[in-house]
Design an enzyme around this catalytic site. Sequence first.
Site, PDB file in Angstrom:
ATOM      1  CG  LEU A  31      23.933  25.356 -25.975  1.00 17.22           C
ATOM      2  CD1 LEU A  31      23.628  24.166 -25.072  1.00 17.22           C
ATOM      3  CD2 LEU A  31      24.200  26.587 -25.122  1.00 17.22           C
ATOM      4  CB  SER A  32      28.062  25.776 -31.991  1.00 20.02           C
ATOM      5  OG  SER A  32      27.307  24.676 -32.435  1.00 20.02           O
ATOM      6  CE  LYS A  81      22.872  21.285 -40.088  1.00 21.86           C
ATOM      7  NZ  LYS A  81      22.680  20.047 -39.323  1.00 21.86           N
ATOM      8  CG  ASP A 117      24.875  17.047 -38.787  1.00 26.02           C
ATOM      9  OD1 ASP A 117      25.346  17.464 -37.715  1.00 26.02           O
ATOM     10  OD2 ASP A 117      24.150  17.739 -39.526  1.00 26.02           O
ATOM     11  N   GLY A 141      10.895  12.428 -38.746  1.00 22.68           N
ATOM     12  CA  GLY A 141      11.451  13.635 -39.339  1.00 22.68           C
ATOM     13  C   GLY A 141      12.051  13.348 -40.701  1.00 22.68           C
ATOM     14  CE1 TYR A 238      21.757  22.573 -27.781  1.00 19.78           C
ATOM     15  CE2 TYR A 238      21.673  21.527 -29.938  1.00 19.78           C
ATOM     16  CZ  TYR A 238      21.837  22.656 -29.154  1.00 19.78           C
ATOM     17  OH  TYR A 238      22.074  23.876 -29.755  1.00 19.78           O
TER      18      TYR A 238
END
Length: 307
Positions: A31-32, A81, A117, A141, A238
């Site tokens: 959704l960026s 990343k 982040d 995680g 999200y």
Amino acid sequence: MILQRVSIVELRIRASTGVYCIIGYPIAHSLSPVIHNHAFRLYGIDAVYVAFEVRPEMLEVAVNGIRALGIKGLTVTIPHKERIVAYLDYIDDVAKSIGAVNTVKNEDGRLLGYNTDVWGFLEPLKPYTSKLKGGSVLLIGAGGAARAIVYALKSLGVTRVYIANRTADRGLLMEKYALSLGLDAKYIGFDEIYMNELSRSVDLIVNATPLGMHGVGGRVPIGSDYINKDAIVYDIVYNPLETPLLMEAKKAGAITIPGIEMLVFQAILAFEIWTGIRPEPKPLRDVVIKALKHQGQVNENYIRKKD
């Protein structure tokens, strides 16, 4: 009518339009583009933000293409990343410590790497800083996002971190990283009984896995009966807006923070790095909720905090 729509698009995107992007694999769920294109329109910036699906073996070629094409900035998501660090000209101290970059600015052909982040995770926790100082955290995680979260937890003044992860080698690496920052850290495996027992006493529970995500499924194995009502439960997933873990936390009466908050705040800092403008969160949060609602991923009873 079709010709009219085409002409409107042509007027909005010109040869002078700046191009920004996100790279990841897969990327269709992101959704960026919704966030950044909305921000460009809000602030009258002649730019467009697009998504590129880049396979892991094509990352170096993609980075060279970004340089060659003069793409002005990008955000980076799974699984790039960490590996993208090797192809950049500079990374800031936060990204260097974490070993991961999620935002890149192209400055006259030099690619500068940052990690937003950390700030994105921290900003929604600002009202609870005093509550968390000296406290304990159950972190579920041990991927790239979890590493940024551990860095953020250190800056919050958290004392102890329990790390739950299915894969022992990654869990132990995260434990080692947390210890290197001066945190009292312990890898606990992924034992449901142990996680539930810890949930009774910790101040903050964070899900940094895809469990509960739309299209992934599953759930974090922590029930409402075990969640401390005075705890904060933070799920970085999200989509859907209210995950199974957050629903359990709400039943327990705990404070809940949905992943949309981290998504929006990390995007705000990325936008500021690129443009010098720090957008207000509410319009960006609203456009994400609208997009999720369109996908049927928003419970109509969901109530978010006012800005």
